[in-house]
Design a protein around this motif. Structure first.
Motif, PDB file in Angstrom:
ATOM      1  N   LYS A  16       9.634  13.831 -14.737  1.00 46.02           N
ATOM      2  CA  LYS A  16       8.558  13.371 -15.507  1.00 46.02           C
ATOM      3  C   LYS A  16       8.223  14.490 -16.514  1.00 46.02           C
ATOM      4  CE  LYS A  16       8.422   9.265 -13.374  1.00 46.02           C
ATOM      5  NZ  LYS A  16       9.128   8.296 -14.074  1.00 46.02           N
ATOM      6  N   TYR A  17       8.268  15.715 -16.007  1.00 47.76           N
ATOM      7  CA  TYR A  17       7.753  16.536 -16.973  1.00 47.76           C
ATOM      8  C   TYR A  17       8.619  17.926 -16.413  1.00 47.76           C
ATOM      9  CZ  TYR A  17       3.146  14.356 -16.802  1.00 47.76           C
ATOM     10  OH  TYR A  17       2.256  13.284 -16.775  1.00 47.76           O
ATOM     11  N   LEU A  18       8.720  18.572 -17.712  1.00 48.75           N
ATOM     12  CA  LEU A  18       9.695  19.916 -17.736  1.00 48.75           C
ATOM     13  C   LEU A  18       8.968  20.860 -18.766  1.00 48.75           C
ATOM     14  CD1 LEU A  18      11.686  19.897 -20.336  1.00 48.75           C
ATOM     15  CD2 LEU A  18      12.960  18.408 -19.062  1.00 48.75           C
ATOM     16  N   SER A  19       9.331  21.964 -18.681  1.00 48.13           N
ATOM     17  CA  SER A  19       8.920  23.107 -19.637  1.00 48.13           C
ATOM     18  C   SER A  19      10.090  24.144 -19.491  1.00 48.13           C
ATOM     19  CB  SER A  19       7.873  23.984 -18.964  1.00 48.13           C
ATOM     20  OG  SER A  19       8.111  24.809 -17.885  1.00 48.13           O
ATOM     21  N   ILE A  20      10.479  24.460 -20.949  1.00 57.64           N
ATOM     22  CA  ILE A  20      11.388  25.729 -20.945  1.00 57.64           C
ATOM     23  C   ILE A  20      10.847  26.797 -21.735  1.00 57.64           C
ATOM     24  CG2 ILE A  20      13.136  24.000 -21.197  1.00 57.64           C
ATOM     25  CD1 ILE A  20      13.444  24.228 -24.185  1.00 57.64           C
ATOM     26  N   GLU A  21      11.487  27.740 -21.862  1.00 55.59           N
ATOM     27  CA  GLU A  21      11.042  29.162 -22.428  1.00 55.59           C
ATOM     28  C   GLU A  21      11.752  28.896 -24.093  1.00 55.59           C
ATOM     29  OE1 GLU A  21      10.598  33.994 -22.923  1.00 55.59           O
ATOM     30  OE2 GLU A  21      12.113  32.857 -21.256  1.00 55.59           O
ATOM     31  N   ALA A  22      10.901  28.674 -25.038  1.00 55.40           N
ATOM     32  CA  ALA A  22      11.471  28.458 -26.407  1.00 55.40           C
ATOM     33  C   ALA A  22      12.273  29.534 -26.887  1.00 55.40           C
ATOM     34  CB  ALA A  22      10.339  27.921 -27.504  1.00 55.40           C
ATOM     35  N   SER A  23      13.257  29.426 -27.718  1.00 52.59           N
ATOM     36  CA  SER A  23      13.831  30.644 -28.213  1.00 52.59           C
ATOM     37  C   SER A  23      13.092  31.277 -29.363  1.00 52.59           C
ATOM     38  CB  SER A  23      15.178  29.911 -29.119  1.00 52.59           C
ATOM     39  OG  SER A  23      15.605  30.960 -29.851  1.00 52.59           O
ATOM     40  N   ASP A  82       6.418  28.762 -24.100  1.00 53.46           N
ATOM     41  CA  ASP A  82       7.025  27.655 -23.499  1.00 53.46           C
ATOM     42  C   ASP A  82       6.783  26.217 -24.063  1.00 53.46           C
ATOM     43  OD1 ASP A  82       7.926  29.417 -21.527  1.00 53.46           O
ATOM     44  OD2 ASP A  82       6.943  28.595 -19.985  1.00 53.46           O
ATOM     45  N   THR A  83       7.773  25.296 -24.085  1.00 53.75           N
ATOM     46  CA  THR A  83       7.700  24.188 -24.625  1.00 53.75           C
ATOM     47  C   THR A  83       7.577  23.229 -23.261  1.00 53.75           C
ATOM     48  OG1 THR A  83       8.946  24.416 -26.591  1.00 53.75           O
ATOM     49  CG2 THR A  83       8.389  22.142 -25.832  1.00 53.75           C
ATOM     50  N   HIS A  84       6.354  22.516 -23.286  1.00 55.81           N
ATOM     51  CA  HIS A  84       6.281  21.494 -21.985  1.00 55.81           C
ATOM     52  C   HIS A  84       6.743  20.136 -22.778  1.00 55.81           C
ATOM     53  CE1 HIS A  84       4.068  23.971 -19.076  1.00 55.81           C
ATOM     54  NE2 HIS A  84       4.160  24.695 -19.761  1.00 55.81           N
ATOM     55  N   ALA A  85       7.340  19.405 -21.924  1.00 54.78           N
ATOM     56  CA  ALA A  85       7.764  17.944 -22.378  1.00 54.78           C
ATOM     57  C   ALA A  85       7.486  16.931 -21.258  1.00 54.78           C
ATOM     58  CB  ALA A  85       9.237  17.957 -22.736  1.00 54.78           C
ATOM     59  N   ARG A  86       6.910  15.824 -21.792  1.00 58.52           N
ATOM     60  CA  ARG A  86       6.546  14.584 -21.046  1.00 58.52           C
ATOM     61  C   ARG A  86       7.507  13.414 -21.343  1.00 58.52           C
ATOM     62  NH1 ARG A  86       0.232  12.649 -21.119  1.00 58.52           N
ATOM     63  NH2 ARG A  86       1.014  12.008 -23.535  1.00 58.52           N
ATOM     64  N   PHE A 102       5.080  16.627 -26.284  1.00 54.53           N
ATOM     65  CA  PHE A 102       5.264  17.978 -26.133  1.00 54.53           C
ATOM     66  C   PHE A 102       3.990  18.799 -26.361  1.00 54.53           C
ATOM     67  CE2 PHE A 102       8.833  15.884 -28.015  1.00 54.53           C
ATOM     68  CZ  PHE A 102       9.872  16.143 -27.142  1.00 54.53           C
ATOM     69  N   LYS A 103       3.970  19.827 -25.528  1.00 56.10           N
ATOM     70  CA  LYS A 103       3.021  21.089 -25.699  1.00 56.10           C
ATOM     71  C   LYS A 103       3.701  22.288 -25.880  1.00 56.10           C
ATOM     72  CE  LYS A 103      -0.694  18.838 -23.140  1.00 56.10           C
ATOM     73  NZ  LYS A 103      -1.819  18.984 -21.829  1.00 56.10           N
ATOM     74  N   VAL A 104       2.930  23.032 -26.787  1.00 55.94           N
ATOM     75  CA  VAL A 104       3.387  24.493 -27.262  1.00 55.94           C
ATOM     76  C   VAL A 104       2.459  25.441 -26.563  1.00 55.94           C
ATOM     77  CG1 VAL A 104       4.166  26.023 -29.097  1.00 55.94           C
ATOM     78  CG2 VAL A 104       4.565  23.667 -29.428  1.00 55.94           C
ATOM     79  N   VAL A 105       2.877  26.053 -25.353  1.00 47.09           N
ATOM     80  CA  VAL A 105       1.844  26.965 -24.623  1.00 47.09           C
ATOM     81  C   VAL A 105       2.233  28.390 -24.649  1.00 47.09           C
ATOM     82  CG1 VAL A 105       1.015  27.378 -22.398  1.00 47.09           C
ATOM     83  CG2 VAL A 105       1.728  24.912 -23.001  1.00 47.09           C
ATOM     84  N   PRO A 106       1.328  29.394 -25.365  1.00 44.80           N
ATOM     85  CA  PRO A 106       1.432  30.658 -25.605  1.00 44.80           C
ATOM     86  C   PRO A 106       1.659  31.276 -24.029  1.00 44.80           C
ATOM     87  CG  PRO A 106      -0.532  30.137 -25.932  1.00 44.80           C
ATOM     88  CD  PRO A 106      -0.148  28.790 -25.764  1.00 44.80           C
ATOM     89  N   GLN A 107       2.580  31.984 -23.774  1.00 41.32           N
ATOM     90  CA  GLN A 107       2.702  32.584 -22.256  1.00 41.32           C
ATOM     91  C   GLN A 107       2.258  33.973 -22.195  1.00 41.32           C
ATOM     92  OE1 GLN A 107       3.301  29.636 -21.055  1.00 41.32           O
ATOM     93  NE2 GLN A 107       4.095  30.672 -19.564  1.00 41.32           N
TER      94      GLN A 107
END
Length: 277
Positions: free
Chosen positions: A149-156, A267-271, A178-183
């Motif tokens: 249902k949800y995932l996150s990846i470290e964006a290039s 990170d990009t979070h996706a729903r 999508f959410k763009v989350v500063p890590q």
């Protein structure tokens, strides 16, 4: 195409790139079962000892393997100066060496993402952070009719075109929000009360953690175009003060960080479409 059936388990999280269990422990405290995938056997040993009770109960399953295109044995590069930067991607070894860190080459077992899912089920949330190979995990989801249902990846951080490719693949898989989350500021994240994912737990995120997830991830949900506009601004900062900056800021970088000026990483979070609360 023939899809493999793997129904989503609402109490299961995959921690792909488990490192020292910073995220796995948080997920466990929130009441989820966790499958942690980690290439470095030394990290797996640390987590197995520290979270032994969860391993014994079966709530934490540790898979000591790298994710690869094909199963077998592959080279893994253990970073001797920053353990978070362990990678199986030669290009990332080159980048990390350029940034002044050393590495040790070891051989590890490798598994395909689809084989991990076939063995353990489809998770509710999948955190992916395997230093340059996140897309392999996304690609492994193509074999299944159901998706997390949800995932996150470290964006290039290398090429905006690579980020666009990540979004194209996530959209192909059915992700629409999508959410763009500063890590680099993850330590400032605070779990909401009442909880919006699992049970509430007071938590301080250490360096190297991925932080909150799902409906608790910070920021507003955006469509793909809105998220790409956010990354366009981020890449302008990368060009000025990133890993290979246009400006000669090397010796001033600590001072800039002191004042909160840094490109960081995201990170990009996706729903998944239809997964809205």
């Amino acid at each position: 195409m023939t899809w493999i059936r793997a129904m989503c388990s609402t109490d299961l999280i995959f921690d792909i790139g488990m490192h020292l269990g910073e995220d796995a422990e948080f997920y466990l405290r929130k009441g989820f079962r966790v499958v942690g995938v980690e290439a470095d056997p030394a990290h797996c040993a640390v987590v197995a000892e520290r979270l032994a009770g969860h391993v014994a109960s079966g709530r934490l399953i540790i898979v000591n393997a790298a994710i690869a295109a094909q199963p077998g044995r592959i080279a893994f590069y253990r970073n001797l100066d920053n353990s978070i930067w362990g990678t199986a991607e030669p290009d990332w070894v080159e980048r990390n060496t350029r940034l002044g860190t050393r590495f040790e080459r070891i051989e590890v077992d490798a598994l395909r993402m689809k084989d991990v899912i076939a063995a353990h089920g489809m998770p509710y949330f999948m955190k992916i952070d395997i230093e340059g190979r996140d897309v392999l995990c996304l690609d492994g989801l193509r074999a299944f009719a159901d998706r997390p249902k949800y995932l996150s990846i470290e964006a290039s951080k290398i090429d905006l075109g690579d980020v666009r490719g990540e979004f194209d693949l996530m959209r192909e898989l059915g992700y629409r929000d999508f959410k763009v989350v500063p890590q680099h500021v993850v330590a400032k994240q605070v779990p909401p009360k009442p909880s919006r994912e699992g049970q509430y737990v007071a938590w301080r995120f250490p360096e190297g953690a991925s932080g909150l997830f799902g409906e608790e991830a910070p920021g507003e949900w955006l469509d793909a175009d809105g998220a790409m506009r956010a990354y366009d601004l981020i890449f302008r900062a990368y060009r000025l003060i990133g890993d290979k900056p246009l400006l000669p800021i090397g010796r001033f970088r600590p001072l800039l960080r002191r004042f909160g000026i840094e490109a960081g990483w995201h990170d990009t979070h996706a729903r998944l479409d239809g997964a809205r609360s």
